[in-house]
Enzyme design. Sequence first.
Site, PDB file in Angstrom:
ATOM      1  N   SER A  13       0.834  -1.212   0.000  1.00  0.00           N
ATOM      2  CA  SER A  13       0.000   0.000   0.000  1.00  0.00           C
ATOM      3  C   SER A  13       0.866   1.258   0.000  1.00  0.00           C
ATOM      4  O   SER A  13       2.005   1.257   0.472  1.00  0.00           O
ATOM      5  CB  SER A  13      -0.907   0.041   1.230  1.00  0.00           C
ATOM      6  OG  SER A  13      -1.766  -1.073   1.261  1.00  0.00           O
TER       7      SER A  13
HETATM    8  N1  SAH Z   1      -1.084  -4.756   3.913  1.00  0.00           N
HETATM    9  C1  SAH Z   1      -0.297  -4.989   2.733  1.00  0.00           C
HETATM   10  C2  SAH Z   1      -0.999  -4.501   1.482  1.00  0.00           C
HETATM   11  C3  SAH Z   1      -1.532  -5.663   0.790  1.00  0.00           C
HETATM   12  S1  SAH Z   1      -2.433  -5.477  -0.705  1.00  0.00           S
HETATM   13  C4  SAH Z   1       1.084  -4.395   2.827  1.00  0.00           C
HETATM   14  O1  SAH Z   1       1.359  -3.661   3.784  1.00  0.00           O
HETATM   15  O2  SAH Z   1       1.901  -4.676   1.960  1.00  0.00           O
HETATM   16  C5  SAH Z   1      -3.818  -6.506  -0.292  1.00  0.00           C
HETATM   17  C6  SAH Z   1      -3.520  -7.947   0.063  1.00  0.00           C
HETATM   18  O3  SAH Z   1      -4.759  -8.557   0.425  1.00  0.00           O
HETATM   19  C7  SAH Z   1      -2.958  -8.776  -1.081  1.00  0.00           C
HETATM   20  O4  SAH Z   1      -1.754  -9.374  -0.678  1.00  0.00           O
HETATM   21  C8  SAH Z   1      -4.047  -9.825  -1.343  1.00  0.00           C
HETATM   22  O5  SAH Z   1      -3.542 -11.079  -1.755  1.00  0.00           O
HETATM   23  C9  SAH Z   1      -4.738  -9.905   0.003  1.00  0.00           C
HETATM   24  N2  SAH Z   1      -6.104 -10.405   0.006  1.00  0.00           N
HETATM   25  C10 SAH Z   1      -7.094 -10.177  -0.898  1.00  0.00           C
HETATM   26  N3  SAH Z   1      -8.223 -10.810  -0.547  1.00  0.00           N
HETATM   27  C11 SAH Z   1      -7.948 -11.485   0.622  1.00  0.00           C
HETATM   28  C12 SAH Z   1      -8.714 -12.335   1.473  1.00  0.00           C
HETATM   29  N4  SAH Z   1      -9.991 -12.667   1.229  1.00  0.00           N
HETATM   30  N5  SAH Z   1      -8.112 -12.835   2.570  1.00  0.00           N
HETATM   31  C13 SAH Z   1      -6.808 -12.547   2.856  1.00  0.00           C
HETATM   32  N6  SAH Z   1      -6.042 -11.742   2.078  1.00  0.00           N
HETATM   33  C14 SAH Z   1      -6.600 -11.210   0.971  1.00  0.00           C
END
Ligand code: SAH
Length: 215
Positions: free
Chosen positions: A64
């Site tokens: 993010s």
């Molecule tokens: N918090 C992260 C940003 C991640 S982007 C950071 O600091 O880097 C969003 C993430 O959510 C992705 O890795 C994606 O695979 C995950 N995601 C999407 N749907 C999900 C679900 N139902 N359960 C768990 N993770 C999920």
Amino acid sequence: MLDTHKHKGMRKALVEEVRSKGITNEAILKVIGSIPRHFFLDSSFDRFAYQDVAFPIGSGQTISQPYTVAFQTELLEIRKGIKVLEVGTGSGYQACVLVELGAKVYSIERQKKLYEKTSKFVESLGYRMNLFYGDGYKGLPTYGPFDRIIITAGAPEIPKELLLQLKVGGWMIIPVGGDGHQVMTKVFRKSEFDFEQKTYGNFAFVPMLKNRATD
Ligand code: SAH
């Protein structure tokens, strides 16, 4: 992995950029100033690590934008020792920010490869947190209830099962909406059956998807 003077300088500038966009919580700014964000990206992308932008981290996912991390973290109002569930571990950066602020972190990721890579990586940095491979829509009922829940993917709707894993008096910060357009929403659990919602403007996240990914 090296954290050079140049990285530190770029990080300082990033903190000022995030501050100029309206983040006032000094503890959060300090943490952004201390965590080497370039460690969370492949080394060839060093120079992008300190721009205030989201960035691809593999498996079609992103780390993010720093401002967004700060904004969601500010809304969480972290105090030492509180229990936080994160949905969407991704690179682990947001989780590390929460640990640095004193939270006990539980985080779920649906992409197995990312879960495995990030688990090894945060451990190598010395962070203590509880990471899970699973479906964030289901949460972690056996580890709850949680003081806070943070969703770091765009959710088409507010997952009911997760609301039930909040403590009374606790809240969830969740970007609600589809197609790269979400409204940052706080859902406060007032009592066993009463929830209150407030919104905090528009953001763009990768989608929160149903079920685990099949690798
Ligand atoms: N918090 C992260 C940003 C991640 S982007 C950071 O600091 O880097 C969003 C993430 O959510 C992705 O890795 C994606 O695979 C995950 N995601 C999407 N749907 C999900 C679900 N139902 N359960 C768990 N993770 C999920």
